[in-house]
Design a protein around this motif. Structure first.
Motif, PDB file in Angstrom:
ATOM      1  N   TRP A   8      47.532  40.315  53.776  1.00  0.00           N
ATOM      2  CA  TRP A   8      46.467  41.149  55.015  1.00  0.00           C
ATOM      3  C   TRP A   8      47.068  42.034  55.651  1.00  0.00           C
ATOM      4  N   ARG A  23      39.842  50.597  47.092  1.00  0.00           N
ATOM      5  CA  ARG A  23      39.422  49.204  47.095  1.00  0.00           C
ATOM      6  C   ARG A  23      39.075  48.699  45.727  1.00  0.00           C
ATOM      7  N   GLY A  40      31.041  47.016  53.026  1.00  0.00           N
ATOM      8  CA  GLY A  40      30.405  46.062  53.959  1.00  0.00           C
ATOM      9  C   GLY A  40      29.065  46.263  54.438  1.00  0.00           C
ATOM     10  N   ARG A 137      38.448  41.330  55.824  1.00  0.00           N
ATOM     11  CA  ARG A 137      38.729  41.791  54.276  1.00  0.00           C
ATOM     12  C   ARG A 137      40.020  42.235  54.277  1.00  0.00           C
ATOM     13  N   ASN A 138      40.522  42.252  52.921  1.00  0.00           N
ATOM     14  CA  ASN A 138      41.936  42.883  52.835  1.00  0.00           C
ATOM     15  C   ASN A 138      41.823  44.343  52.244  1.00  0.00           C
ATOM     16  N   GLY A 141      38.838  45.127  49.619  1.00  0.00           N
ATOM     17  CA  GLY A 141      37.727  44.731  50.125  1.00  0.00           C
ATOM     18  C   GLY A 141      37.173  43.498  49.992  1.00  0.00           C
ATOM     19  N   ARG A 142      38.210  42.497  49.842  1.00  0.00           N
ATOM     20  CA  ARG A 142      37.578  41.082  49.576  1.00  0.00           C
ATOM     21  C   ARG A 142      37.714  40.086  50.820  1.00  0.00           C
ATOM     22  N   SER A 143      36.939  39.494  51.044  1.00  0.00           N
ATOM     23  CA  SER A 143      36.899  38.720  52.380  1.00  0.00           C
ATOM     24  C   SER A 143      37.624  37.455  51.946  1.00  0.00           C
ATOM     25  N   ASP A 146      35.919  35.180  49.543  1.00  0.00           N
ATOM     26  CA  ASP A 146      36.101  35.786  48.057  1.00  0.00           C
ATOM     27  C   ASP A 146      37.393  35.224  47.662  1.00  0.00           C
TER      28      ASP A 146
END
Length: 157
Positions: A8, A23, A40, A137-138, A141-143, A146
């Motif tokens: 992160w 991403r 997003g 998100r990282n 683009g994954r939260s 995810d």
């Protein structure tokens, strides 16, 4: 040893891994078009559409009355329950909700399996309800939701 922040936060040490150019690059996903990581805004719009659909479905059975607090509490509880059902079941079996289909995104498993599955969909729904894990998100683009479920939200078109 990995830091508690994982991926992160970027690693300031010399020789650290290069940040991805787009991403989803580290996941083998394309930069643009179908199969790329969803933005997003599309995810937020899909959530809003699903919430509106849940509210409309609830309105078929419970008439909202803004002046009556007890009725609105009941209405809101049922709306959340309806949202959970119209989110968990379709994502489990098809990978998308009505709102996701409308904006052209879907949930995909990183291991390549076709179905997201009920346990993953329940965790995704619960973490979405909490909101914070869905927002952070990282670089891919994954939260958090995810990452917790081994999924990624991708564009379908």
């Amino acid at each position: 040893m990995a830091r508690w922040t994982g991926e992160w936060l970027s690693d300031p040490r010399p020789g650290a891994e290069e940040p991805p150019r787009w991403r989803g690059e580290r996941l083998g996903l394309p930069e643009e078009g179908g199969g790329s990581v969803a933005r997003g805004g599309a995810r937020l719009l899909a959530l809003v559409l699903d919430l509106v659909a849940a509210s409309l479905l609830t309105s078929l059975f419970i008439r909202p009355d803004l002046q009556d607090t007890a009725t609105m509490q009941t209405y809101n509880l049922w709306s959340v329950a309806v949202w959970a059902v119209i989110t968990v079941i379709p994502v489990s079996f098809f990978g998308f909700t009505l709102g996701m289909a409308a904006v052209g995104i879907r949930v995909a498993r990183l291991d390549g399996a076709q179905m997201v599955g009920v346990p993953r969909a329940i965790v995704r729904g619960a973490l979405t309800f909490v909101i914070i894990p869905a927002v952070i998100r990282n670089a891919d683009g994954r939260s958090w939701l995810d990452r917790a479920t081994g999924t990624v939200v991708i564009r379908t078109r």
